[in-house]
Design an enzyme around this catalytic site. Sequence first.
Site, short mmCIF file in Angstrom:
data_model
loop_
_atom_site.label_atom_id
_atom_site.label_comp_id
_atom_site.label_asym_id
_atom_site.label_seq_id
_atom_site.Cartn_x
_atom_site.Cartn_y
_atom_site.Cartn_z
N ASN A 10 95.34 -28.07 52.57
CA ASN A 10 96.19 -29.14 53.09
C ASN A 10 97.17 -28.54 54.11
O ASN A 10 97.94 -27.63 53.79
CB ASN A 10 96.94 -29.78 51.91
CG ASN A 10 97.81 -30.93 52.34
OD1 ASN A 10 98.53 -30.84 53.33
ND2 ASN A 10 97.77 -32.02 51.61
N HIS A 13 102.17 -29.21 55.77
CA HIS A 13 103.47 -28.57 55.93
C HIS A 13 103.54 -27.60 57.10
O HIS A 13 104.63 -27.13 57.45
CB HIS A 13 103.93 -27.98 54.60
CG HIS A 13 104.13 -29.10 53.61
ND1 HIS A 13 105.06 -30.08 53.82
CD2 HIS A 13 103.46 -29.44 52.49
CE1 HIS A 13 104.98 -30.97 52.83
NE2 HIS A 13 104.01 -30.61 52.01
N HIS A 46 97.51 -35.55 55.18
CA HIS A 46 98.06 -36.83 54.73
C HIS A 46 98.82 -37.47 55.87
O HIS A 46 99.87 -36.98 56.28
CB HIS A 46 98.99 -36.56 53.53
CG HIS A 46 99.53 -37.80 52.88
ND1 HIS A 46 100.35 -37.75 51.78
CD2 HIS A 46 99.38 -39.12 53.17
CE1 HIS A 46 100.68 -38.98 51.42
NE2 HIS A 46 100.11 -39.83 52.25
N ARG A 48 101.13 -39.98 56.66
CA ARG A 48 102.05 -40.88 55.94
C ARG A 48 102.52 -42.01 56.84
O ARG A 48 102.54 -41.86 58.07
CB ARG A 48 103.27 -40.09 55.43
CG ARG A 48 102.94 -39.06 54.37
CD ARG A 48 104.22 -38.44 53.82
NE ARG A 48 104.85 -39.31 52.89
CZ ARG A 48 104.80 -39.17 51.56
NH1 ARG A 48 104.18 -38.15 51.01
NH2 ARG A 48 105.40 -40.03 50.76
N ARG A 52 105.97 -38.26 58.79
CA ARG A 52 106.96 -37.17 58.66
C ARG A 52 106.33 -35.79 58.88
O ARG A 52 107.03 -34.85 59.18
CB ARG A 52 107.67 -37.22 57.32
CG ARG A 52 106.80 -36.82 56.16
CD ARG A 52 107.59 -36.76 54.88
NE ARG A 52 107.95 -38.06 54.40
CZ ARG A 52 108.22 -38.32 53.11
NH1 ARG A 52 108.17 -37.35 52.23
NH2 ARG A 52 108.51 -39.52 52.71
N GLU A 73 94.09 -38.01 53.46
CA GLU A 73 94.86 -38.65 52.38
C GLU A 73 95.59 -39.82 52.99
O GLU A 73 96.23 -39.69 54.04
CB GLU A 73 95.88 -37.67 51.81
CG GLU A 73 95.27 -36.59 50.96
CD GLU A 73 96.34 -35.65 50.43
OE1 GLU A 73 97.54 -35.92 50.62
OE2 GLU A 73 95.96 -34.65 49.84
N THR A 104 104.10 -36.69 47.04
CA THR A 104 103.40 -37.71 46.27
C THR A 104 103.72 -37.55 44.79
O THR A 104 103.25 -36.62 44.14
CB THR A 104 101.88 -37.61 46.52
OG1 THR A 104 101.67 -37.53 47.92
CG2 THR A 104 101.17 -38.83 45.96
N GLU A 154 90.67 -37.42 42.16
CA GLU A 154 91.43 -36.16 42.23
C GLU A 154 92.55 -36.27 41.21
O GLU A 154 93.37 -37.21 41.27
CB GLU A 154 91.98 -35.94 43.64
CG GLU A 154 92.78 -34.64 43.72
CD GLU A 154 93.15 -34.24 45.14
OE1 GLU A 154 92.39 -34.54 46.07
OE2 GLU A 154 94.22 -33.63 45.30
N HIS A 193 97.84 -30.51 43.72
CA HIS A 193 99.29 -30.72 43.80
C HIS A 193 100.01 -29.64 43.00
O HIS A 193 99.80 -29.50 41.81
CB HIS A 193 99.75 -32.10 43.31
CG HIS A 193 101.01 -32.55 44.00
ND1 HIS A 193 102.24 -32.06 43.65
CD2 HIS A 193 101.21 -33.40 45.02
CE1 HIS A 193 103.15 -32.60 44.44
NE2 HIS A 193 102.55 -33.41 45.28
N1 PXP Z 1 96.24 -33.55 46.73
C1 PXP Z 1 96.93 -34.68 47.05
C2 PXP Z 1 96.28 -36.00 46.83
C3 PXP Z 1 98.24 -34.59 47.60
O1 PXP Z 1 98.91 -35.72 47.90
C4 PXP Z 1 98.79 -33.32 47.84
C5 PXP Z 1 100.15 -33.21 48.44
O2 PXP Z 1 100.16 -33.79 49.69
C6 PXP Z 1 98.02 -32.18 47.51
C7 PXP Z 1 96.77 -32.33 46.95
C8 PXP Z 1 98.51 -30.80 47.78
O3 PXP Z 1 99.66 -30.54 47.07
P1 PXP Z 1 100.51 -29.23 47.39
O4 PXP Z 1 100.97 -29.37 48.80
O5 PXP Z 1 101.59 -29.26 46.38
O6 PXP Z 1 99.57 -28.06 47.23
#
Ligand code: PXP
Length: 242
Positions: A10, A13, A46, A48, A52, A73, A104, A154, A193
């Site tokens: 992901n 960030h 994601h 959003r 952001r 996402e 989330t 998931e 997550h």
């Molecule tokens: N899976 C989903 C559905 C999420 O919303 C997120 C966070 O955006 C993640 C995985 C990844 O989480 P993290 O950034 O904490 O590794």
Amino acid sequence: MTHPLRLGVNIDHVATIRNARGGDHPDPVRAAFVAAEAGADGITAHLREDRRHIIDADIERLSSGLTIPLNLEMAATEEMLAIALRHTPHAACLVPEKREERTTEGGLDAAGGHNHLAPIVAELANANIRVSLFIEPDPAQVEAAIRLGAPVVEFHTGRYANLSGEEQTEELRRIADAAALAAKNGIEPHAGHGLTFDNVQPIAAIPQLAELNIGHFLVGEAIFTGFEESVKRMRELMDLAR
Ligand code: PXP
């Protein structure tokens, strides 16, 4: 090389850091290419409602340039559905989204939201997009995903990541049981997550899980070791746990 447990990286960030200054560095799409080189099996982003981190132009560039699957996402809204149908990513993961939340928090209420979710799941599926529902590891939510005909769920590992000791072991058991229930019913279970080098292995050892989606920790760790190295190490830890 084929990986028995896929790693979805992901890149949200990377975009968070870029947006802090409003320019174009660091580029999340460049990070996606680095992740692919380092062993990621897919890229997760994601988009959003408040944009952001990831913005529409990122999705556009990821859709046209990536050589590994994109997992978008998205909240279950008309706006996001239209964007998904325009770009037809490999997969779309429906997530709950509240404007004021930092990340989330909690899974989607697939049970309570059946009537709202059903047409969105159907439209995505008709466009050949693999639909995933981001849910808590709760049998009632798995049953709801079965009723919705989702091919993938998931499991939210945020609670697991925040707990310790016996409570964490108990939450791990809930995730393992939910993964087994999903698999038994023909649904492919994923998880994600809050996963880190320290907590990923018990999750990666759950045999039914087919994919982990990991972002924040990998981007944070990249400050110290580089993004390629942090993705490689996560890949290695996941493989060792299998
Ligand atoms: N899976 C989903 C559905 C999420 O919303 C997120 C966070 O955006 C993640 C995985 C990844 O989480 P993290 O950034 O904490 O590794």
